[in-house]
Design a protein around this motif. Structure first.
Motif, PDB file in Angstrom:
ATOM      1  N   LEU A  36       0.837  -1.209   0.000  1.00 47.20           N
ATOM      2  CA  LEU A  36       0.000   0.000   0.000  1.00 47.20           C
ATOM      3  C   LEU A  36       0.867   1.253   0.000  1.00 47.20           C
ATOM      4  O   LEU A  36       0.577   2.221  -0.697  1.00 47.20           O
ATOM      5  N   ASN A  37       1.941   1.180   0.844  1.00 44.51           N
ATOM      6  CA  ASN A  37       2.854   2.319   0.933  1.00 44.51           C
ATOM      7  C   ASN A  37       3.464   2.612  -0.439  1.00 44.51           C
ATOM      8  O   ASN A  37       3.537   3.769  -0.869  1.00 44.51           O
ATOM      9  N   GLN A  38       3.891   1.524  -1.119  1.00 45.64           N
ATOM     10  CA  GLN A  38       4.485   1.675  -2.464  1.00 45.64           C
ATOM     11  C   GLN A  38       3.466   2.278  -3.425  1.00 45.64           C
ATOM     12  O   GLN A  38       3.764   3.196  -4.171  1.00 45.64           O
ATOM     13  N   LYS A  39       2.223   1.706  -3.306  1.00 40.92           N
ATOM     14  CA  LYS A  39       1.135   2.215  -4.149  1.00 40.92           C
ATOM     15  C   LYS A  39       0.924   3.699  -3.873  1.00 40.92           C
ATOM     16  O   LYS A  39       0.772   4.511  -4.786  1.00 40.92           O
ATOM     17  N   PHE A  40       0.904   4.056  -2.576  1.00 35.85           N
ATOM     18  CA  PHE A  40       0.704   5.452  -2.165  1.00 35.85           C
ATOM     19  C   PHE A  40       1.796   6.336  -2.757  1.00 35.85           C
ATOM     20  O   PHE A  40       1.536   7.406  -3.306  1.00 35.85           O
ATOM     21  N   LYS A  41       3.057   5.820  -2.612  1.00 34.86           N
ATOM     22  CA  LYS A  41       4.202   6.583  -3.155  1.00 34.86           C
ATOM     23  C   LYS A  41       4.033   6.782  -4.668  1.00 34.86           C
ATOM     24  O   LYS A  41       4.223   7.876  -5.192  1.00 34.86           O
ATOM     25  N   ASP A  42       3.692   5.650  -5.322  1.00 38.11           N
ATOM     26  CA  ASP A  42       3.507   5.717  -6.775  1.00 38.11           C
ATOM     27  C   ASP A  42       2.429   6.738  -7.150  1.00 38.11           C
ATOM     28  O   ASP A  42       2.606   7.573  -8.031  1.00 38.11           O
ATOM     29  N   LYS A  43       1.298   6.608  -6.404  1.00 36.65           N
ATOM     30  CA  LYS A  43       0.165   7.518  -6.681  1.00 36.65           C
ATOM     31  C   LYS A  43       0.567   8.956  -6.394  1.00 36.65           C
ATOM     32  O   LYS A  43       0.198   9.877  -7.137  1.00 36.65           O
ATOM     33  N   SER A  44       1.317   9.157  -5.274  1.00 35.20           N
ATOM     34  CA  SER A  44       1.782  10.507  -4.926  1.00 35.20           C
ATOM     35  C   SER A  44       2.628  11.078  -6.054  1.00 35.20           C
ATOM     36  O   SER A  44       2.456  12.233  -6.475  1.00 35.20           O
ATOM     37  N   GLN A  45       3.562  10.215  -6.528  1.00 33.66           N
ATOM     38  CA  GLN A  45       4.440  10.644  -7.642  1.00 33.66           C
ATOM     39  C   GLN A  45       3.606  10.978  -8.879  1.00 33.66           C
ATOM     40  O   GLN A  45       3.808  11.998  -9.524  1.00 33.66           O
ATOM     41  N   GLU A  46       2.628  10.059  -9.129  1.00 38.31           N
ATOM     42  CA  GLU A  46       1.741  10.253 -10.287  1.00 38.31           C
ATOM     43  C   GLU A  46       0.997  11.574 -10.157  1.00 38.31           C
ATOM     44  O   GLU A  46       0.890  12.351 -11.116  1.00 38.31           O
ATOM     45  N   LEU A  47       0.475  11.808  -8.912  1.00 37.54           N
ATOM     46  CA  LEU A  47      -0.255  13.052  -8.649  1.00 37.54           C
ATOM     47  C   LEU A  47       0.649  14.259  -8.879  1.00 37.54           C
ATOM     48  O   LEU A  47       0.248  15.236  -9.517  1.00 37.54           O
ATOM     49  N   LYS A  48       1.875  14.157  -8.346  1.00 38.07           N
ATOM     50  CA  LYS A  48       2.857  15.235  -8.490  1.00 38.07           C
ATOM     51  C   LYS A  48       3.118  15.508  -9.980  1.00 38.07           C
ATOM     52  O   LYS A  48       3.086  16.650 -10.441  1.00 38.07           O
ATOM     53  N   ASP A  49       3.380  14.386 -10.705  1.00 41.97           N
ATOM     54  CA  ASP A  49       3.637  14.512 -12.150  1.00 41.97           C
ATOM     55  C   ASP A  49       2.448  15.150 -12.852  1.00 41.97           C
ATOM     56  O   ASP A  49       2.597  16.045 -13.688  1.00 41.97           O
ATOM     57  N   THR A  50       1.253  14.642 -12.462  1.00 41.29           N
ATOM     58  CA  THR A  50       0.021  15.163 -13.073  1.00 41.29           C
ATOM     59  C   THR A  50      -0.128  16.653 -12.789  1.00 41.29           C
ATOM     60  O   THR A  50      -0.470  17.440 -13.674  1.00 41.29           O
ATOM     61  N   GLU A  51       0.135  17.028 -11.506  1.00 41.88           N
ATOM     62  CA  GLU A  51       0.029  18.448 -11.128  1.00 41.88           C
ATOM     63  C   GLU A  51       1.014  19.299 -11.911  1.00 41.88           C
ATOM     64  O   GLU A  51       0.660  20.365 -12.424  1.00 41.88           O
ATOM     65  N   GLU A  52       2.261  18.777 -12.018  1.00 39.30           N
ATOM     66  CA  GLU A  52       3.284  19.512 -12.781  1.00 39.30           C
ATOM     67  C   GLU A  52       2.843  19.674 -14.233  1.00 39.30           C
ATOM     68  O   GLU A  52       2.930  20.762 -14.813  1.00 39.30           O
ATOM     69  N   CYS A  53       2.371  18.550 -14.762  1.00 41.10           N
ATOM     70  CA  CYS A  53       1.888  18.546 -16.155  1.00 41.10           C
ATOM     71  C   CYS A  53       0.763  19.572 -16.315  1.00 41.10           C
ATOM     72  O   CYS A  53       0.743  20.361 -17.256  1.00 41.10           O
ATOM     73  N   ALA A  54      -0.181  19.525 -15.315  1.00 45.67           N
ATOM     74  CA  ALA A  54      -1.323  20.454 -15.346  1.00 45.67           C
ATOM     75  C   ALA A  54      -0.829  21.893 -15.270  1.00 45.67           C
ATOM     76  O   ALA A  54      -1.330  22.769 -15.988  1.00 45.67           O
ATOM     77  N   GLN A  55       0.174  22.129 -14.381  1.00 52.11           N
ATOM     78  CA  GLN A  55       0.729  23.484 -14.254  1.00 52.11           C
ATOM     79  C   GLN A  55       1.366  23.936 -15.567  1.00 52.11           C
ATOM     80  O   GLN A  55       1.142  25.058 -16.017  1.00 52.11           O
ATOM     81  N   ASN A  56       2.154  23.012 -16.170  1.00 53.11           N
ATOM     82  CA  ASN A  56       2.788  23.326 -17.455  1.00 53.11           C
ATOM     83  C   ASN A  56       1.736  23.654 -18.500  1.00 53.11           C
ATOM     84  O   ASN A  56       1.850  24.631 -19.240  1.00 53.11           O
ATOM     85  N   LYS A  57       0.698  22.793 -18.525  1.00 51.96           N
ATOM     86  CA  LYS A  57      -0.418  22.996 -19.481  1.00 51.96           C
ATOM     87  C   LYS A  57      -1.044  24.375 -19.247  1.00 51.96           C
ATOM     88  O   LYS A  57      -1.311  25.118 -20.186  1.00 51.96           O
ATOM     89  N   GLU A  58      -1.287  24.663 -17.951  1.00 55.79           N
ATOM     90  CA  GLU A  58      -1.910  25.928 -17.575  1.00 55.79           C
ATOM     91  C   GLU A  58      -1.043  27.097 -18.036  1.00 55.79           C
ATOM     92  O   GLU A  58      -1.543  28.071 -18.624  1.00 55.79           O
ATOM     93  N   GLU A  59       0.274  26.978 -17.785  1.00 52.08           N
ATOM     94  CA  GLU A  59       1.226  28.022 -18.194  1.00 52.08           C
ATOM     95  C   GLU A  59       1.194  28.203 -19.719  1.00 52.08           C
ATOM     96  O   GLU A  59       1.103  29.311 -20.221  1.00 52.08           O
ATOM     97  N   GLN A  60       1.239  27.038 -20.402  1.00 51.57           N
ATOM     98  CA  GLN A  60       1.191  27.076 -21.877  1.00 51.57           C
ATOM     99  C   GLN A  60      -0.104  27.732 -22.352  1.00 51.57           C
ATOM    100  O   GLN A  60      -0.094  28.576 -23.248  1.00 51.57           O
ATOM    101  N   ASN A  61      -1.218  27.308 -21.698  1.00 51.83           N
ATOM    102  CA  ASN A  61      -2.521  27.869 -22.071  1.00 51.83           C
ATOM    103  C   ASN A  61      -2.563  29.366 -21.820  1.00 51.83           C
ATOM    104  O   ASN A  61      -3.104  30.127 -22.618  1.00 51.83           O
TER     105      ASN A  61
END
Length: 186
Positions: A36-61
């Motif tokens: 679960l911890n690994q899953k959480f870490k993975d999901k956290s990383q995924e969330l972080k990546d997604t947020e960064e991606c979203a921020q980049n998208k937002e900046e680009q937009n």
């Protein structure tokens, strides 16, 4: 005593069994937790990546929107300029139409004047032609009169000559008569 031992042994065995079960459960839970911890870490990383991606998208937009707004502003200015030009051209067209209709009217008037002038010229030519004929006739008459005058002068000259001769003759006759009278008297 032996029975008590067996009972204790049994209890110990039970406890060992329970401990093993608990350990296994613990190990399973630990493993589950680790997963679960690994899953959480993975999901956290995924969330972080997604947020960064979203921020980049937002900046680009945001940049895209800014660029589009700039472009839009430029297009609005261009559009306004074109509308101004169109308005100017419409005014010019109206002015040219007015001028053209004025010119057309003037051309029509000039054409009418020209036609009238041609008509007048025709009449004048006709009058000139008639006058030329009359002049020719008069010239003919004048030459005739000149001839008559020359003839009359000649006749006058002849008559004057005759008259002079007559006077001379008469004078001679008068002289003769005078002489005859004198002789007669004598």
């Amino acid at each position: 005593s032996k029975q008590r031992l067996t009972g204790q042994q049994q209890e110990i065995n039970n406890l060992i069994q329970r401990k093993i079960a608990v350990d296994e459960e613990n190990a399973r839970l630990k493993n589950e937790f680790s997963n679960l911890n690994q899953k959480f870490k993975d999901k956290s990383q995924e969330l972080k990546d997604t947020e960064e991606c979203a921020q980049n998208k937002e900046e680009q937009n945001r940049l895209l929107i800014k660029n589009l707004e700039e472009e839009n502003k430029g297009l609005n200015t261009c559009c306004a300029d074109l509308l101004n030009d169109l308005e100017k051209l419409r005014k010019q067209e109206a002015q040219w139409k007015t001028e053209k209709s004025g010119n057309d009217a003037r051309i029509k008037n000039l054409e009418t004047d020209l036609a009238e002038a041609r008509e007048q010229m025709k009449e004048l030519r006709s009058i000139c032609s008639n006058l030329s004929s009359q002049v020719a006739v008069k010239q003919e008459e004048l030459s005739q009169k000149d001839c008559d005058v020359i003839r009359a002068r000649k006749e006058l000259q002849e008559m004057q000559n005759l008259y002079r001769q007559n006077i001379k003759h008469t004078a001679q006759q008068a002289e003769l008569i005078k002489q005859l009278q004198t002789l007669n008297t004598d």
